[in-house]
Design an enzyme around this catalytic site. Structure first.
Site, PDB file in Angstrom:
ATOM      1  N   ILE A   1      -7.708  -5.504  21.281  1.00 50.68           N
ATOM      2  CA  ILE A   1      -8.273  -6.578  20.475  1.00 50.68           C
ATOM      3  C   ILE A   1      -7.270  -7.732  20.422  1.00 50.68           C
ATOM      4  O   ILE A   1      -6.075  -7.514  20.204  1.00 50.68           O
ATOM      5  CB  ILE A   1      -8.598  -6.105  19.051  1.00 50.68           C
ATOM      6  CG1 ILE A   1      -9.486  -4.852  19.089  1.00 50.68           C
ATOM      7  CG2 ILE A   1      -9.271  -7.218  18.254  1.00 50.68           C
ATOM      8  CD1 ILE A   1     -10.861  -5.044  19.660  1.00 50.68           C
TER       9      ILE A   1
ATOM     10  N   TYR B   1       2.977   5.701  15.594  1.00 45.37           N
ATOM     11  CA  TYR B   1       1.665   5.066  15.455  1.00 45.37           C
ATOM     12  C   TYR B   1       0.564   6.005  15.926  1.00 45.37           C
ATOM     13  O   TYR B   1      -0.474   6.149  15.268  1.00 45.37           O
ATOM     14  CB  TYR B   1       1.645   3.764  16.244  1.00 45.37           C
ATOM     15  CG  TYR B   1       0.403   2.920  16.053  1.00 45.37           C
ATOM     16  CD1 TYR B   1       0.173   2.223  14.868  1.00 45.37           C
ATOM     17  CD2 TYR B   1      -0.537   2.800  17.076  1.00 45.37           C
ATOM     18  CE1 TYR B   1      -0.948   1.433  14.702  1.00 45.37           C
ATOM     19  CE2 TYR B   1      -1.663   2.009  16.925  1.00 45.37           C
ATOM     20  CZ  TYR B   1      -1.867   1.328  15.741  1.00 45.37           C
ATOM     21  OH  TYR B   1      -2.987   0.551  15.579  1.00 45.37           O
TER      22      TYR B   1
ATOM     23  N   ASN C   1      -7.337  -1.766   5.911  1.00 41.86           N
ATOM     24  CA  ASN C   1      -6.991  -2.422   7.169  1.00 41.86           C
ATOM     25  C   ASN C   1      -5.492  -2.474   7.437  1.00 41.86           C
ATOM     26  O   ASN C   1      -5.076  -2.861   8.520  1.00 41.86           O
ATOM     27  CB  ASN C   1      -7.558  -3.846   7.175  1.00 41.86           C
ATOM     28  CG  ASN C   1      -7.310  -4.564   8.479  1.00 41.86           C
ATOM     29  OD1 ASN C   1      -7.935  -4.282   9.493  1.00 41.86           O
ATOM     30  ND2 ASN C   1      -6.357  -5.500   8.476  1.00 41.86           N
TER      31      ASN C   1
ATOM     32  N   SER D   1      -7.403   3.237  15.152  1.00 42.02           N
ATOM     33  CA  SER D   1      -7.042   2.627  16.431  1.00 42.02           C
ATOM     34  C   SER D   1      -7.499   3.541  17.553  1.00 42.02           C
ATOM     35  O   SER D   1      -7.561   4.774  17.379  1.00 42.02           O
ATOM     36  CB  SER D   1      -5.529   2.424  16.523  1.00 42.02           C
ATOM     37  OG  SER D   1      -5.145   2.060  17.837  1.00 42.02           O
TER      38      SER D   1
ATOM     39  N   LYS E   1      -2.282   7.288  13.203  1.00 37.39           N
ATOM     40  CA  LYS E   1      -3.694   6.966  13.373  1.00 37.39           C
ATOM     41  C   LYS E   1      -4.527   8.219  13.657  1.00 37.39           C
ATOM     42  O   LYS E   1      -5.689   8.313  13.219  1.00 37.39           O
ATOM     43  CB  LYS E   1      -3.860   5.935  14.489  1.00 37.39           C
ATOM     44  CG  LYS E   1      -3.320   4.553  14.124  1.00 37.39           C
ATOM     45  CD  LYS E   1      -3.989   3.972  12.884  1.00 37.39           C
ATOM     46  CE  LYS E   1      -3.624   2.515  12.661  1.00 37.39           C
ATOM     47  NZ  LYS E   1      -4.280   1.939  11.459  1.00 37.39           N
TER      48      LYS E   1
ATOM     49  N   VAL F   1       0.805  -1.222   0.000  1.00 37.24           N
ATOM     50  CA  VAL F   1       0.000   0.000   0.000  1.00 37.24           C
ATOM     51  C   VAL F   1       0.836   1.270   0.000  1.00 37.24           C
ATOM     52  O   VAL F   1       0.300   2.362  -0.174  1.00 37.24           O
ATOM     53  CB  VAL F   1      -0.988   0.043   1.189  1.00 37.24           C
ATOM     54  CG1 VAL F   1      -2.011  -1.066   1.085  1.00 37.24           C
ATOM     55  CG2 VAL F   1      -0.263   0.028   2.516  1.00 37.24           C
TER      56      VAL F   1
ATOM     57  N   ALA G   1       0.625   9.210  15.933  1.00 34.93           N
ATOM     58  CA  ALA G   1       0.518  10.293  14.954  1.00 34.93           C
ATOM     59  C   ALA G   1      -0.173   9.832  13.684  1.00 34.93           C
ATOM     60  O   ALA G   1      -1.038  10.536  13.136  1.00 34.93           O
ATOM     61  CB  ALA G   1       1.913  10.836  14.628  1.00 34.93           C
TER      62      ALA G   1
END
Length: 264
Positions: free
Chosen positions: A195, A162, A96, A148, A166, A70, A164
């Site tokens: 999760i 992470y 995802n 998240s 999200k 991606v 930043a």
């Protein structure tokens, strides 16, 4: 088998599981197929996409497995062109793909920072860049981004990049929702909390003394006293992707057992 996505075409990036069991993308792709969608399962790892395809087809669903990184615009463009050639439309774009890498600004390398931002945020920009023209041409569609709870709540993990990425994904979601609302394109995000998926055993477990401590502390972090699973995330995504949510756009929906409300 349900009918909530009957005759829809769903393109799922990150549709493979990162290990044995059910990851968020694999569960979402499978649930979309159970609800009548023709699914195109895309993953960086061909074997992961193939596993999802086999699961869906074993249940009588329709699925094709494709591969793409991606962070590479040309690869995403090729996938989108292949899906349009085979199916003629894309009704649901499900993003995802995501990674975590530990490190605060002092510890983390610049390469790590860019890798996390590119994978979690730029990748969604690129999939939207190539899918939105098809949705505009066909008169609408739905985009579901998996963000998240870390996008709105700082936890104990030192993954600055992470947080930043999200948080940026949430606002990208809202901005696209407003921009394309007149075109009947809805854009929403799901914010998973604690999760239990294969990913946490690879990328989170190292922050704990052992796996059992990780499970115990993550269960305790939820007011419900337990972690959720990939199906909790998938069902939220299904609702947002379906016509049942036809007047819902720009929403960042926590799926977290009340963790955000509890502030822990």
């Amino acid at each position: 088998m349900g009918q909530r996505l009957k005759d829809k075409v769903a393109l799922v990036f990150g549709a493979g599981s990162s290990g044995p069991g059910w990851g968020n993308g694999k569960a979402a792709a499978t649930l979309y197929a159970r609800e009548g969608a023709r699914v195109f399962a895309v993953d960086l790892r061909a074997e992961a996409a193939e596993e999802t395809r086999r699961v869906i087809e074993a249940e009588g669903g329709l699925c094709a497995a494709l591969t793409a990184d991606v962070t590479q615009s040309a690869q995403i463009q090729a996938v989108v062109e292949e899906v349009l050639a085979m199916a003629g439309r894309i009704d649901v774009l499900h993003n995802n793909v995501g990674i975590t890498e530990m490190g605060d600004p002092i510890e983390a390398s610049e390469e790590s920072w860019h890798r996390v931002i590119d994978t979690n945020l730029t990748g969604v920009f690129l999939t939207c860049k190539h899918v939105l023209p098809a949705m505009l041409a066909q008169g609408g569609g739905s985009i579901v981004n998996i963000s998240s709870l870390a996008s709105i709540q700082v936890n104990t993990y030192p993954y600055t990049s992470y947080y930043a990425a999200k948080a940026g994904l949430n606002h990208l979601t809202r901005s696209l929702a407003v921009r394309y609302a007149p075109d009947n394109i809805r854009v929403n995000a799901v914010l998973p909390g604690v999760i239990d998926t294969p990913l946490i055993y690879q990328q989170i477990a190292g922050q704990f003394e052992d796996v059992e401590e990780m499970r115990r502390r993550r269960n305790a972090a939820s007011p419900m006293g337990r972690m959720g699973d990939a199906w909790d995330v998938a069902h939220a995504a299904l609702f947002l992707a379906s016509d049942e949510a036809r007047y819902i756009t720009g929403v960042c929906l926590p799926v977290d057992g009340g963790k955000a409300c509890a502030g822990r």
